[in-house]
Design an enzyme around this catalytic site. Structure first.
Site, mmCIF file in Angstrom:
data_model
loop_
_atom_site.group_PDB
_atom_site.id
_atom_site.type_symbol
_atom_site.label_atom_id
_atom_site.label_comp_id
_atom_site.label_asym_id
_atom_site.label_seq_id
_atom_site.Cartn_x
_atom_site.Cartn_y
_atom_site.Cartn_z
ATOM 1 C CB SER A 10 31.363 -47.322 10.755
ATOM 2 O OG SER A 10 32.515 -48.112 10.716
ATOM 3 C CE LYS A 191 35.484 -60.571 11.440
ATOM 4 N NZ LYS A 191 35.107 -59.341 10.755
ATOM 5 C CG ASP A 244 32.588 -61.674 13.202
ATOM 6 O OD1 ASP A 244 32.026 -60.923 12.383
ATOM 7 O OD2 ASP A 244 33.378 -61.263 14.062
ATOM 8 C CG ASN A 256 38.729 -57.022 6.439
ATOM 9 O OD1 ASN A 256 39.937 -56.844 6.378
ATOM 10 N ND2 ASN A 256 38.026 -56.713 7.520
ATOM 11 C CD GLU A 281 41.694 -53.740 12.759
ATOM 12 O OE1 GLU A 281 42.920 -53.924 12.644
ATOM 13 O OE2 GLU A 281 41.184 -53.080 13.682
HETATM 14 N N1 NAI Z 1 32.493 -51.234 11.280
HETATM 15 C C1 NAI Z 1 31.996 -52.400 11.715
HETATM 16 O O1 NAI Z 1 30.925 -52.845 11.278
HETATM 17 C C2 NAI Z 1 32.721 -53.176 12.754
HETATM 18 C C3 NAI Z 1 34.009 -52.862 13.128
HETATM 19 N N2 NAI Z 1 34.651 -53.618 14.072
HETATM 20 C C4 NAI Z 1 36.000 -53.293 14.493
HETATM 21 O O2 NAI Z 1 36.001 -52.022 15.130
HETATM 22 C C5 NAI Z 1 37.277 -51.406 14.996
HETATM 23 C C6 NAI Z 1 37.055 -49.985 14.480
HETATM 24 O O3 NAI Z 1 36.561 -50.109 13.170
HETATM 25 P P1 NAI Z 1 35.541 -49.103 12.483
HETATM 26 O O4 NAI Z 1 34.744 -48.316 13.430
HETATM 27 O O5 NAI Z 1 34.816 -49.904 11.493
HETATM 28 O O6 NAI Z 1 36.562 -48.154 11.727
HETATM 29 P P2 NAI Z 1 36.250 -46.769 11.036
HETATM 30 O O7 NAI Z 1 37.272 -46.593 9.977
HETATM 31 O O8 NAI Z 1 34.823 -46.691 10.658
HETATM 32 O O9 NAI Z 1 36.516 -45.708 12.186
HETATM 33 C C7 NAI Z 1 37.752 -45.632 12.839
HETATM 34 C C8 NAI Z 1 37.655 -44.477 13.820
HETATM 35 O O10 NAI Z 1 38.769 -44.518 14.688
HETATM 36 C C9 NAI Z 1 39.231 -43.170 14.840
HETATM 37 N N3 NAI Z 1 40.594 -43.209 15.327
HETATM 38 C C10 NAI Z 1 41.699 -43.641 14.691
HETATM 39 N N4 NAI Z 1 42.756 -43.523 15.515
HETATM 40 C C11 NAI Z 1 42.302 -43.012 16.678
HETATM 41 C C12 NAI Z 1 42.912 -42.673 17.906
HETATM 42 N N5 NAI Z 1 44.218 -42.829 18.085
HETATM 43 N N6 NAI Z 1 42.132 -42.180 18.878
HETATM 44 C C13 NAI Z 1 40.809 -42.022 18.697
HETATM 45 N N7 NAI Z 1 40.170 -42.324 17.567
HETATM 46 C C14 NAI Z 1 40.917 -42.816 16.563
HETATM 47 C C15 NAI Z 1 39.043 -42.566 13.465
HETATM 48 O O11 NAI Z 1 39.099 -41.160 13.522
HETATM 49 C C16 NAI Z 1 37.656 -43.103 13.138
HETATM 50 O O12 NAI Z 1 36.682 -42.300 13.742
HETATM 51 C C17 NAI Z 1 38.085 -52.307 14.040
HETATM 52 O O13 NAI Z 1 38.931 -53.124 14.792
HETATM 53 C C18 NAI Z 1 37.011 -53.164 13.360
HETATM 54 O O14 NAI Z 1 37.490 -54.438 12.984
HETATM 55 C C19 NAI Z 1 34.046 -54.669 14.687
HETATM 56 C C20 NAI Z 1 32.770 -55.014 14.360
HETATM 57 C C21 NAI Z 1 32.002 -54.297 13.379
HETATM 58 O O1 13P Z 2 33.722 -57.325 11.828
HETATM 59 C C1 13P Z 2 32.904 -56.884 11.077
HETATM 60 C C2 13P Z 2 31.536 -57.443 11.006
HETATM 61 O O2 13P Z 2 31.274 -58.353 12.043
HETATM 62 C C3 13P Z 2 33.272 -55.748 10.180
HETATM 63 O O3 13P Z 2 34.006 -56.225 9.109
HETATM 64 P P1 13P Z 2 34.872 -55.237 8.196
HETATM 65 O O4 13P Z 2 35.950 -54.671 9.086
HETATM 66 O O5 13P Z 2 35.406 -56.111 7.103
HETATM 67 O O6 13P Z 2 33.957 -54.173 7.674
#
Ligand code: NAI
Ligand code: 13P
Length: 335
Positions: A10, A191, A244, A256, A281
Site C-alpha cells: 500500500s 505511535k 502521526d 495497528n 509494526e
Molecule cells: N500503509 C501506510 O499507510 C503506511 C505505511 N508505512 C510503513 O511502510 C512500511 C510498509 O508498509 P505497507 O506498505 O503499509 O505494508 P503492506 O502490507 O501494504 O505491503 C508490504 C509490501 O512489502 C512487500 N514485501 C515484503 N517483504 C518483501 C521483501 N523482502 N522484498 C520486497 N518486498 C517485500 C509485500 O509483498 C508487500 O507488497 C511499514 O513499515 C509501514 O509502517 C508508513 C506510512 C504509511
Molecule cells: O503510519 C501510518 C500512517 O501514518 C500507517 O499506520 P498503520 O501501519 O497502522 O496502517
C-alpha cells in the site's frame, strides 16, 4: 529522476503515485507476483485499493537489479523486518551513489536499530548520500486518492532533506523538513503501539474521552522515551509526533488500530497473534520498547507500552489491563 521503490504494497503504491504525478520515473520491486501483475497488466493494486485505477507509467518488477539500475533514489516501503536483508541484496548492485529514503516505521529485526541507523550499518558513505526518512500522518489509502497530506523529510543533512522535500511535494502532498532523525524515527515506531491500544479501547466500547486521554498520555510517554534516546521534545508537537500519533490512533485505515480493535472485541490477543498476516509494526515494536525499558534504568514509566505488552505477549484480558491502568496510584500530569 528515477525512483526505485521497494515493495508493491500500500505505501509503495501510494508514494509511487505521488512521484509519478510529479513527473518522475517510478519502478516498484516486488516479491508478490499477483501485486506485480495487477500493477503492470490491470494498472491497479486490488488487494489494497479496490477502486483505484493507476497510471500506466507506474510499473513493477520482481528484478531487484532492473529496479535499482540508474535509480537516483531508493524508497524503502517494505515492512521493517525485511529492510536489512533487502539492503544487503542491493549493496552489490549499486553502481553510483544514491539517496535512500526510508518510509518504514519500526526497528530492525536483528539489532533493534531504528531505520536510518540500519541503513547506515549496511551501506557506507561511499555508496549512499545522507539518509532521509519520510514520516508523518499519511495513510496510503488517502494519499493514493490525492487527499491533502503533510509529512516531513527528515535528515541529518539539510541539503538532502530539501532535495527529497522537492522530489515529493505537490499540490496535495506537502513536505516539510526536519533534522531530528532520532525523534522522528522513535516517534514513528512508538505511535504504532499507542495505535494498537487505541484500537483495543475502541473494541472494548470506550469513547472519545478515552481516546483523547490515551493519545495525550501516549504522547507524553513516547516523548519521554524519545528524549532518553536523544530526541528533541519539540519534535513530538509536530507532524512526526502528535500528527502521526493522532492519525494512526483515530483512523480505520490503520492496521495497528484494526489489530487492537479485533483484540478488544475478542477479549484476548492469542487468536490475532497466531493468525495475523497483515503488516502491523506495533506488535514487534511493543516488545522491543518494553524489553529495552525493562533492561535499562532510564527512570521513565511506559504504562501504555507495558499494558499493550501484557495484552499481546501475556494474553492478558484487555478489560482487566485497562482497569489496572486506571487504578494506578494517582499522580501529577507532568510525571
Ligand atoms: N500503509 C501506510 O499507510 C503506511 C505505511 N508505512 C510503513 O511502510 C512500511 C510498509 O508498509 P505497507 O506498505 O503499509 O505494508 P503492506 O502490507 O501494504 O505491503 C508490504 C509490501 O512489502 C512487500 N514485501 C515484503 N517483504 C518483501 C521483501 N523482502 N522484498 C520486497 N518486498 C517485500 C509485500 O509483498 C508487500 O507488497 C511499514 O513499515 C509501514 O509502517 C508508513 C506510512 C504509511
Ligand atoms: O503510519 C501510518 C500512517 O501514518 C500507517 O499506520 P498503520 O501501519 O497502522 O496502517
Amino acid at each position: 529522476m528515477k525512483v526505485a521503490i521497494l515493495g508493491t504494497g500500500s505505501w509503495a503504491t501510494g508514494l509511487a503515485r505521488v512521484l509519478n504525478d510529479n513527473g518522475h520515473q517510478v519502478m516498484l520491486y516486488g516479491i508478490n507476483p499477483d501485486e506485480i501483475d495487477d500493477i503492470n497488466i490491470r494498472h491497479c493494486n486490488y488487494k489494497y485499493f479496490k477502486d483505484v485505477q493507476l497510471e500506466e507509467t507506474i510499473v513493477a518488477t520482481s528484478s531487484l537489479e532492473m529496479t535499482i539500475k540508474d535509480a537516483h533514489y531508493i524508497l524503502i516501503t517494505i515492512p521493517t523486518q525485511f529492510v536489512r536483508e533487502t539492503l544487503q541484496k542491493i549493496k552489490p548492485l549499486l553502481k553510483e551513489k544514491v539517496t535512500i529514503i526510508n518510509a518504514a516505521k519500526g526497528f530492525d529485526m536483528n539489532t533493534n536499530m531504528r531505520m536510518s541507523d540500519t541503513i547506515r550499518s549496511v551501506l557506507t558513505e561511499d555508496e549512499i548520500n545522507p539518509v532521509v526518512s519520510l514520516i508523518g500522518p499519511s495513510h496510503a489509502e488517502e494519499v493514493v486518492e490525492r487527499i491533502l497530506t503533510a509529512v516531513c523529510s527528515v535528515s541529518l543533512d539539510e541539503t538532502t532533506a530539501k532535495d527529497v522535500q522537492k522530489l515529493f511535494s505537490n499540490h496535495y502532498f506537502r513536505v516539510y523538513t526536519s533534522n531530528d532523525e532520532i525523534g522522528a524515527e522513535y516517534g514513528a515506531a512508538y505511535k504504532n503501539v499507542i495505535a494498537v491500544a487505541s484500537g483495543v479501547i475502541a473494541g472494548l466500547g470506550y469513547g472519545d474521552n478515552t481516546r483523547a486521554a490515551l493519545i495525550t498520555r501516549g504522547l507524553h510517554e513516547m516523548s519521554l522515551y524519545g528524549m532518553i534516546k536523544g530526541a528533541k521534545q519539540e519534535t513530538y508537537f509536530g507532524l512526526t509526533g502528535i500528527g502521526d500519533l493522532v492519525v494512526t490512533c483515530s483512523s480505520v485505515h490503520s492496521r495497528n488500530f484494526q489489530a487492537g480493535y479485533e483484540i478488544g472485541q475478542s477479549h484476548r490477543a492469542l487468536d490475532f497473534m497466531t493468525h495475523n498476516t497483515k503488516t502491523c509494526e506495533g506488535v514487534r515494536t511493543c516488545k522491543v520498547i518494553h524489553d529495552d525499558v525493562m533492561s535499562h534504568d532510564y527512570g521513565i514509566e511506559t504504562p501504555i507500552v507495558d499494558a499493550v505488552y501484557e495484552v499481546l505477549y501475556k494474553n492478558a484480558s484487555p478489560q482487566e489491563v485497562v482497569a489496572s491502568l486506571m487504578n494506578r496510584d494517582l499522580k501529577s500530569e507532568q510525571l
